[in-house]
Design a protein around this motif. Structure first.
Motif, PDB file in Angstrom:
ATOM      1  N   GLN A   1       0.769  -1.004  -0.144  1.00 35.15           N
ATOM      2  CA  GLN A   1       0.056   0.145   0.065  1.00 35.15           C
ATOM      3  C   GLN A   1       0.835   1.325   0.168  1.00 35.15           C
ATOM      4  OE1 GLN A   1       0.313  -2.236   2.427  1.00 35.15           O
ATOM      5  NE2 GLN A   1       0.256  -1.500   4.454  1.00 35.15           N
ATOM      6  N   ALA A   2       2.184   1.185   0.045  1.00 36.28           N
ATOM      7  CA  ALA A   2       3.134   2.180   0.007  1.00 36.28           C
ATOM      8  C   ALA A   2       2.952   3.211  -1.313  1.00 36.28           C
ATOM      9  CB  ALA A   2       4.503   2.070   0.335  1.00 36.28           C
ATOM     10  N   GLN A   3       3.108   4.483  -1.096  1.00 34.19           N
ATOM     11  CA  GLN A   3       3.060   5.191  -2.284  1.00 34.19           C
ATOM     12  C   GLN A   3       4.663   6.034  -2.268  1.00 34.19           C
ATOM     13  OE1 GLN A   3       0.941   6.839  -4.303  1.00 34.19           O
ATOM     14  NE2 GLN A   3      -0.947   5.492  -3.803  1.00 34.19           N
ATOM     15  N   LEU A   4       5.338   5.781  -3.483  1.00 30.70           N
ATOM     16  CA  LEU A   4       6.729   6.514  -3.584  1.00 30.70           C
ATOM     17  C   LEU A   4       6.489   8.028  -4.009  1.00 30.70           C
ATOM     18  CD1 LEU A   4       9.740   6.187  -3.392  1.00 30.70           C
ATOM     19  CD2 LEU A   4       9.616   5.587  -5.979  1.00 30.70           C
ATOM     20  N   GLU A   5       6.887   9.006  -3.232  1.00 30.39           N
ATOM     21  CA  GLU A   5       6.738  10.377  -3.681  1.00 30.39           C
ATOM     22  C   GLU A   5       7.984  10.883  -4.183  1.00 30.39           C
ATOM     23  OE1 GLU A   5       5.914  12.682   0.000  1.00 30.39           O
ATOM     24  OE2 GLU A   5       3.708  11.916  -0.018  1.00 30.39           O
ATOM     25  N   LEU A   6       7.916  11.600  -5.081  1.00 32.63           N
ATOM     26  CA  LEU A   6       9.372  11.884  -5.870  1.00 32.63           C
ATOM     27  C   LEU A   6       9.256  13.486  -5.584  1.00 32.63           C
ATOM     28  CD1 LEU A   6       8.995   9.893  -8.956  1.00 32.63           C
ATOM     29  CD2 LEU A   6      10.849   9.658  -6.934  1.00 32.63           C
ATOM     30  N   HIS A   7      10.283  14.087  -4.989  1.00 36.47           N
ATOM     31  CA  HIS A   7      10.565  15.388  -4.793  1.00 36.47           C
ATOM     32  C   HIS A   7      11.654  16.134  -5.623  1.00 36.47           C
ATOM     33  CE1 HIS A   7       7.970  15.301  -0.913  1.00 36.47           C
ATOM     34  NE2 HIS A   7       8.279  14.050  -1.191  1.00 36.47           N
ATOM     35  N   ARG A   8      11.732  17.320  -6.013  1.00 33.85           N
ATOM     36  CA  ARG A   8      12.575  18.166  -6.651  1.00 33.85           C
ATOM     37  C   ARG A   8      12.873  19.360  -5.812  1.00 33.85           C
ATOM     38  NH1 ARG A   8      11.129  18.741 -12.763  1.00 33.85           N
ATOM     39  NH2 ARG A   8       9.857  20.292 -11.697  1.00 33.85           N
ATOM     40  N   ASN A   9      14.034  19.831  -5.888  1.00 31.38           N
ATOM     41  CA  ASN A   9      14.129  21.213  -5.265  1.00 31.38           C
ATOM     42  C   ASN A   9      13.779  22.324  -6.203  1.00 31.38           C
ATOM     43  OD1 ASN A   9      15.361  22.953  -3.635  1.00 31.38           O
ATOM     44  ND2 ASN A   9      17.227  23.140  -4.365  1.00 31.38           N
TER      45      ASN A   9
END
Length: 99
Positions: A57-65
């Motif tokens: 059930q996990a979600q991979l969040e992708l972050h950028r500066n």
């Protein structure tokens, strides 16, 4: 490479192997933040491949500066990133174990 991986989940049998490739030209930060008592954060450089284990059930969040803060650019269900074995590879492995 900076990596933080921490889990207090009692049942590790329910984890799945996941795969993500940073196909952008930017450095990203990958996080799993939607699972209680589960922390995962990893810097992913351009074209880098990432294998990791996560609950279904996990979600991979992708972050950028961004200009003022870290921007969430995508959120991908880990079930979509699950590594799947091809049937022929499984059969070949079983054949070698029998022989």
């Amino acid at each position: 490479m900076t990596q933080l991986l921490y889990s207090r989940l009692n049942d590790s049998r329910n984890l799945m192997l996941c795969y993500y490739i940073n196909g952008t030209g930017k450095t990203l930060i990958a996080r799993i933040a939607n699972i209680p008592n589960w922390k995962f954060e990893r810097i992913i450089f351009p074209q880098e491949r990432l294998f990791f284990e996560a609950p279904p059930q996990a979600q991979l969040e992708l972050h950028r500066n961004g200009e003022t803060a870290m921007d969430v650019i995508d959120s991908i269900p880990c079930s979509y990133l699950k590594v799947r074995e091809e049937k022929s590879q499984v059969q070949e492995t079983l054949w070698h174990q029998i022989a």
